[in-house]
Design a protein around this motif. Structure first.
Motif, PDB file in Angstrom:
ATOM      1  N   THR A 121       6.382   3.970  -7.068  1.00  0.00           N
ATOM      2  CA  THR A 121       5.222   3.412  -6.363  1.00  0.00           C
ATOM      3  C   THR A 121       4.224   4.469  -5.906  1.00  0.00           C
ATOM      4  O   THR A 121       3.128   4.125  -5.463  1.00  0.00           O
ATOM      5  CB  THR A 121       5.666   2.604  -5.132  1.00  0.00           C
ATOM      6  N   HIS A 122       4.586   5.768  -6.002  1.00  0.00           N
ATOM      7  CA  HIS A 122       3.668   6.813  -5.555  1.00  0.00           C
ATOM      8  C   HIS A 122       2.808   7.366  -6.699  1.00  0.00           C
ATOM      9  O   HIS A 122       1.970   8.240  -6.472  1.00  0.00           O
ATOM     10  CB  HIS A 122       4.460   7.974  -4.931  1.00  0.00           C
ATOM     11  N   VAL A 123       3.003   6.862  -7.917  1.00  0.00           N
ATOM     12  CA  VAL A 123       2.280   7.361  -9.088  1.00  0.00           C
ATOM     13  C   VAL A 123       1.008   6.537  -9.294  1.00  0.00           C
ATOM     14  O   VAL A 123       1.078   5.309  -9.414  1.00  0.00           O
ATOM     15  CB  VAL A 123       3.171   7.283 -10.346  1.00  0.00           C
ATOM     16  N   PRO A 124      -0.172   7.169  -9.343  1.00  0.00           N
ATOM     17  CA  PRO A 124      -1.391   6.425  -9.672  1.00  0.00           C
ATOM     18  C   PRO A 124      -1.241   5.716 -11.012  1.00  0.00           C
ATOM     19  O   PRO A 124      -0.804   6.298 -12.003  1.00  0.00           O
ATOM     20  CB  PRO A 124      -2.466   7.512  -9.735  1.00  0.00           C
ATOM     21  N   LEU A 125      -1.601   4.445 -11.017  1.00  0.00           N
ATOM     22  CA  LEU A 125      -1.294   3.575 -12.146  1.00  0.00           C
ATOM     23  C   LEU A 125      -2.578   3.014 -12.756  1.00  0.00           C
ATOM     24  O   LEU A 125      -3.468   2.562 -12.030  1.00  0.00           O
ATOM     25  CB  LEU A 125      -0.402   2.426 -11.660  1.00  0.00           C
ATOM     26  N   VAL A 126      -2.646   3.030 -14.080  1.00  0.00           N
ATOM     27  CA  VAL A 126      -3.737   2.407 -14.823  1.00  0.00           C
ATOM     28  C   VAL A 126      -3.148   1.264 -15.633  1.00  0.00           C
ATOM     29  O   VAL A 126      -2.169   1.450 -16.362  1.00  0.00           O
ATOM     30  CB  VAL A 126      -4.430   3.413 -15.768  1.00  0.00           C
ATOM     31  N   VAL A 127      -3.728   0.077 -15.497  1.00  0.00           N
ATOM     32  CA  VAL A 127      -3.305  -1.078 -16.283  1.00  0.00           C
ATOM     33  C   VAL A 127      -4.524  -1.659 -17.002  1.00  0.00           C
ATOM     34  O   VAL A 127      -5.662  -1.275 -16.733  1.00  0.00           O
ATOM     35  CB  VAL A 127      -2.629  -2.149 -15.405  1.00  0.00           C
ATOM     36  N   GLY A 128      -4.264  -2.619 -17.895  1.00  0.00           N
ATOM     37  CA  GLY A 128      -5.336  -3.092 -18.762  1.00  0.00           C
ATOM     38  C   GLY A 128      -6.018  -4.358 -18.330  1.00  0.00           C
ATOM     39  O   GLY A 128      -7.055  -4.716 -18.899  1.00  0.00           O
ATOM     40  N   THR A 129      -5.459  -5.070 -17.332  1.00  0.00           N
ATOM     41  CA  THR A 129      -6.068  -6.331 -16.915  1.00  0.00           C
ATOM     42  C   THR A 129      -6.048  -6.453 -15.396  1.00  0.00           C
ATOM     43  O   THR A 129      -5.198  -5.863 -14.712  1.00  0.00           O
ATOM     44  CB  THR A 129      -5.337  -7.557 -17.499  1.00  0.00           C
ATOM     45  N   HIS A 130      -6.963  -7.267 -14.889  1.00  0.00           N
ATOM     46  CA  HIS A 130      -7.041  -7.488 -13.443  1.00  0.00           C
ATOM     47  C   HIS A 130      -5.854  -8.302 -12.940  1.00  0.00           C
ATOM     48  O   HIS A 130      -5.412  -8.107 -11.796  1.00  0.00           O
ATOM     49  CB  HIS A 130      -8.363  -8.178 -13.097  1.00  0.00           C
ATOM     50  N   VAL A 131      -5.320  -9.208 -13.748  1.00  0.00           N
ATOM     51  CA  VAL A 131      -4.150  -9.980 -13.338  1.00  0.00           C
ATOM     52  C   VAL A 131      -2.957  -9.060 -13.099  1.00  0.00           C
ATOM     53  O   VAL A 131      -2.252  -9.166 -12.094  1.00  0.00           O
ATOM     54  CB  VAL A 131      -3.820 -11.056 -14.401  1.00  0.00           C
ATOM     55  N   ILE A 132      -2.713  -8.135 -14.029  1.00  0.00           N
ATOM     56  CA  ILE A 132      -1.591  -7.194 -13.870  1.00  0.00           C
ATOM     57  C   ILE A 132      -1.849  -6.269 -12.684  1.00  0.00           C
ATOM     58  O   ILE A 132      -0.930  -5.954 -11.914  1.00  0.00           O
ATOM     59  CB  ILE A 132      -1.377  -6.398 -15.163  1.00  0.00           C
ATOM     60  N   ALA A 133      -3.096  -5.838 -12.505  1.00  0.00           N
ATOM     61  CA  ALA A 133      -3.430  -4.969 -11.365  1.00  0.00           C
ATOM     62  C   ALA A 133      -3.164  -5.671 -10.043  1.00  0.00           C
ATOM     63  O   ALA A 133      -2.613  -5.074  -9.103  1.00  0.00           O
ATOM     64  CB  ALA A 133      -4.887  -4.530 -11.449  1.00  0.00           C
ATOM     65  N   ASP A 134      -3.530  -6.941  -9.933  1.00  0.00           N
ATOM     66  CA  ASP A 134      -3.301  -7.680  -8.688  1.00  0.00           C
ATOM     67  C   ASP A 134      -1.821  -7.741  -8.357  1.00  0.00           C
ATOM     68  O   ASP A 134      -1.415  -7.566  -7.200  1.00  0.00           O
ATOM     69  CB  ASP A 134      -3.871  -9.097  -8.805  1.00  0.00           C
ATOM     70  N   ALA A 135      -0.989  -7.986  -9.371  1.00  0.00           N
ATOM     71  CA  ALA A 135       0.455  -8.042  -9.148  1.00  0.00           C
ATOM     72  C   ALA A 135       1.003  -6.669  -8.761  1.00  0.00           C
ATOM     73  O   ALA A 135       1.835  -6.541  -7.859  1.00  0.00           O
ATOM     74  CB  ALA A 135       1.157  -8.561 -10.403  1.00  0.00           C
ATOM     75  N   ALA A 136       0.525  -5.617  -9.423  1.00  0.00           N
ATOM     76  CA  ALA A 136       1.015  -4.260  -9.136  1.00  0.00           C
ATOM     77  C   ALA A 136       0.618  -3.800  -7.740  1.00  0.00           C
ATOM     78  O   ALA A 136       1.390  -3.099  -7.069  1.00  0.00           O
ATOM     79  CB  ALA A 136       0.488  -3.291 -10.190  1.00  0.00           C
ATOM     80  N   ARG A 137      -0.573  -4.152  -7.287  1.00  0.00           N
ATOM     81  CA  ARG A 137      -1.046  -3.692  -5.977  1.00  0.00           C
ATOM     82  C   ARG A 137      -0.203  -4.228  -4.825  1.00  0.00           C
ATOM     83  O   ARG A 137      -0.204  -3.645  -3.736  1.00  0.00           O
ATOM     84  CB  ARG A 137      -2.514  -4.092  -5.784  1.00  0.00           C
ATOM     85  N   ARG A 138       0.514  -5.299  -5.051  1.00  0.00           N
ATOM     86  CA  ARG A 138       1.346  -5.861  -3.985  1.00  0.00           C
ATOM     87  C   ARG A 138       2.532  -4.977  -3.662  1.00  0.00           C
ATOM     88  O   ARG A 138       3.157  -5.136  -2.612  1.00  0.00           O
ATOM     89  CB  ARG A 138       1.802  -7.269  -4.377  1.00  0.00           C
ATOM     90  N   ARG A 139       2.852  -4.032  -4.578  1.00  0.00           N
ATOM     91  CA  ARG A 139       3.994  -3.164  -4.292  1.00  0.00           C
ATOM     92  C   ARG A 139       3.703  -1.688  -4.509  1.00  0.00           C
ATOM     93  O   ARG A 139       4.494  -0.835  -4.134  1.00  0.00           O
ATOM     94  CB  ARG A 139       5.194  -3.569  -5.168  1.00  0.00           C
ATOM     95  N   GLN A 140       2.571  -1.369  -5.119  1.00  0.00           N
ATOM     96  CA  GLN A 140       2.259   0.015  -5.471  1.00  0.00           C
ATOM     97  C   GLN A 140       1.524   0.702  -4.314  1.00  0.00           C
ATOM     98  O   GLN A 140       0.486   0.228  -3.870  1.00  0.00           O
ATOM     99  CB  GLN A 140       1.391   0.040  -6.735  1.00  0.00           C
ATOM    100  N   ARG A 141       2.079   1.801  -3.805  1.00  0.00           N
ATOM    101  CA  ARG A 141       1.402   2.531  -2.729  1.00  0.00           C
ATOM    102  C   ARG A 141       0.222   3.332  -3.258  1.00  0.00           C
ATOM    103  O   ARG A 141      -0.803   3.437  -2.587  1.00  0.00           O
ATOM    104  CB  ARG A 141       2.384   3.492  -2.035  1.00  0.00           C
ATOM    105  N   ALA A 142       0.388   3.939  -4.425  1.00  0.00           N
ATOM    106  CA  ALA A 142      -0.696   4.731  -5.011  1.00  0.00           C
ATOM    107  C   ALA A 142      -1.771   3.804  -5.583  1.00  0.00           C
ATOM    108  O   ALA A 142      -1.565   2.599  -5.733  1.00  0.00           O
ATOM    109  CB  ALA A 142      -0.145   5.650  -6.101  1.00  0.00           C
ATOM    110  N   LYS A 143      -2.903   4.383  -5.898  1.00  0.00           N
ATOM    111  CA  LYS A 143      -4.040   3.605  -6.389  1.00  0.00           C
ATOM    112  C   LYS A 143      -3.722   2.965  -7.743  1.00  0.00           C
ATOM    113  O   LYS A 143      -3.132   3.597  -8.617  1.00  0.00           O
ATOM    114  CB  LYS A 143      -5.267   4.506  -6.528  1.00  0.00           C
ATOM    115  N   VAL A 144      -4.122   1.708  -7.887  1.00  0.00           N
ATOM    116  CA  VAL A 144      -4.011   0.990  -9.161  1.00  0.00           C
ATOM    117  C   VAL A 144      -5.422   0.768  -9.699  1.00  0.00           C
ATOM    118  O   VAL A 144      -6.272   0.204  -9.008  1.00  0.00           O
ATOM    119  CB  VAL A 144      -3.296  -0.364  -8.997  1.00  0.00           C
ATOM    120  N   SER A 145      -5.670   1.222 -10.908  1.00  0.00           N
ATOM    121  CA  SER A 145      -6.989   1.102 -11.533  1.00  0.00           C
ATOM    122  C   SER A 145      -6.877   0.251 -12.785  1.00  0.00           C
ATOM    123  O   SER A 145      -5.835   0.214 -13.448  1.00  0.00           O
ATOM    124  CB  SER A 145      -7.542   2.479 -11.919  1.00  0.00           C
ATOM    125  N   VAL A 146      -7.958  -0.427 -13.113  1.00  0.00           N
ATOM    126  CA  VAL A 146      -8.034  -1.195 -14.356  1.00  0.00           C
ATOM    127  C   VAL A 146      -8.967  -0.463 -15.324  1.00  0.00           C
ATOM    128  O   VAL A 146     -10.140  -0.259 -15.030  1.00  0.00           O
ATOM    129  CB  VAL A 146      -8.561  -2.621 -14.115  1.00  0.00           C
TER     130      VAL A 146
END
Length: 408
Positions: A121-146
């Motif tokens: 959860t501390h690793v900055p994460l890049v995903v390909g869609t806003h739906v996946i980003a919304d789900a990831a942000r609920r548990r990811q402490r580091a920044k989630v980018s699309v």
């Protein structure tokens, strides 16, 4: 910056192609890039880009201590500033090999359809869609980018949609890895749909061209030979090729998902999005906003079968009959990719994420705690999968995603 890109390998598949193309674009913007991973056909592409490649000695897809040691040696010898890993397993390796011993930050891109619960959860994460980003942000402490999977517009973009008004011949193209757990059933359905399309239009010559290979090649080849033998449509199997651009250009209609669909759209071709459980949808101004949120993929409400086949056949029939429909889909896709999916713009955004990761690098203590949590999570996931009889425990695509809303 000195950047180490770490995809699992260099097979011809969307995630690996994306890793190499982004590495090339980042390199062109003045950064020192090295790629580490298992070998494969994309090594030729890496060589053309002038990027050094360090081949992993292991060919296993499992977590291995020797891979972590080897990766740590590459991080140290390259004097790496940031490791960019692709998908979950290289991210786990990178945390163990780069963050804990050297405090080198890790940035991860996950283009699977979901992010596993044990992902650090501390690793900055890049995903390909806003739906996946919304789900990831609920548990990811580091920044989630699309960052939507980018397309090299210098190769694939057409200034104008390239469709023909009159179709005396109809060429349908699929460029895809032939994989049993994600794409096989849809491709077999496409073979049947094109065969039926040819029966509906005996005045036209109808052809389906399948570009790609994979574990399901024999199954697709068998269906292709059976369809061709019936004498209605010709179905050709091309196999995997490094540059499928000529096949996008020859197509009248393209069927695809994800990166393949985006390349077809950039080429100005009418594009049908393939999903699972009977999901087929034409790219139009009406459907595009949903795809921009959920990704170029979908899950239908029915098991794959007659209703899915009927849906695909209906779309193909409409495209063959209606030049305005073909023109609308082609223009919608061409415009969207030009506006939103440029590789060079994606690389600039990626570089900003690297710079932020360097400024905000986690402490070694945080990395250690996360390593314990993720390794425990991997063990728990493995045990649960064995107990449940799950034969694809590390597939974080279809079965981990809720069905998307149907188009009306």
């Amino acid at each position: 910056m000195r950047l180490l890109f770490y995809p699992t390998g260099l097979r011809i598949c969307g995630s690996h192609i994306n890793a190499v193309e982004v590495a090339g674009a980042v390199s062109r913007q003045g950064h020192d890039v090295v790629i580490y991973g298992q070998g494969g056909p994309l090594e030729e592409m890496v060589a053309r880009l002038g990027i050094p490649f360090v081949r992993a000695t292991s060919t296993s897809l499992q977590l291995e201590t020797k891979v972590v040691r080897e990766l740590a040696d590459v991080v140290r010898s390259h004097r790496t500033d940031v490791v960019h890993s692709f998908e979950w397993r290289p991210t786990v390796d990178a945390v163990l090999a780069a963050q804990i011993p050297f405090r080198v930050p890790v940035v991860s891109t996950v283009y699977s359809m979901s992010v596993p619960q044990f992902f650090p959860t501390h690793v900055p994460l890049v995903v390909g869609t806003h739906v996946i980003a919304d789900a990831a942000r609920r548990r990811q402490r580091a920044k989630v980018s699309v960052i939507e999977p980018p397309v090299d517009l210098t190769v694939h973009h057409n200034a104008e949609p390239s469709h023909r008004d009159d179709l005396d011949t109809v060429t349908v193209v699929i460029v895809s890895r032939l994989h049993p757990t994600l794409k096989l059933t849809g491709i077999l359905e496409a073979v049947e749909a094109v065969d039926q399309l040819a029966q509906l239009h005996p005045e036209r010559s109808v052809e389906l061209v399948v570009v790609g290979d994979g574990p399901s090649s024999d199954a697709v080849r068998g269906a292709a030979e059976a369809a061709s033998a019936r004498g209605h449509a010709a179905v050709r199997m091309i196999g995997a090729i490094l540059d499928p651009t000529p096949y996008y250009r020859m197509a009248d209609i393209v069927i695809g998902m994800g990166h393949s669909a985006l390349r077809a759209m950039a080429s100005g071709k009418p594009t049908i999005i393939q999903g699972e459980d009977g999901f087929w949808e034409l790219v139009t101004a009406l459907s595009a906003p949903t795809f921009l949120r959920t990704g170029w993929y979908g899950i239908g409400s029915d098991e794959q079968g007659p209703r899915g086949l009927s849906k695909l056949l209906g779309i193909l029939h409409r495209l063959v009959q209606d030049p305005a429909c073909r023109a609308h889909s082609a223009e919608t896709g061409r415009r969207l990719t030009a506006e939103r999916f440029c590789l060079e713009r994606a690389a600039a955004r990626q570089i900003a994420i690297y710079e932020a990761a360097v400024r905000q690098r986690p402490s070694r203590a945080v990395a250690l705690v996360e390593a314990v949590r993720m390794l425990s999570g991997i063990t728990l996931h493995s045990v649960r999968s064995r107990l449940s009889g799950d034969d694809e425990p590390w597939d974080f695509n279809r079965k981990h995603v809720q069905p998307l809303a149907s188009f009306r």
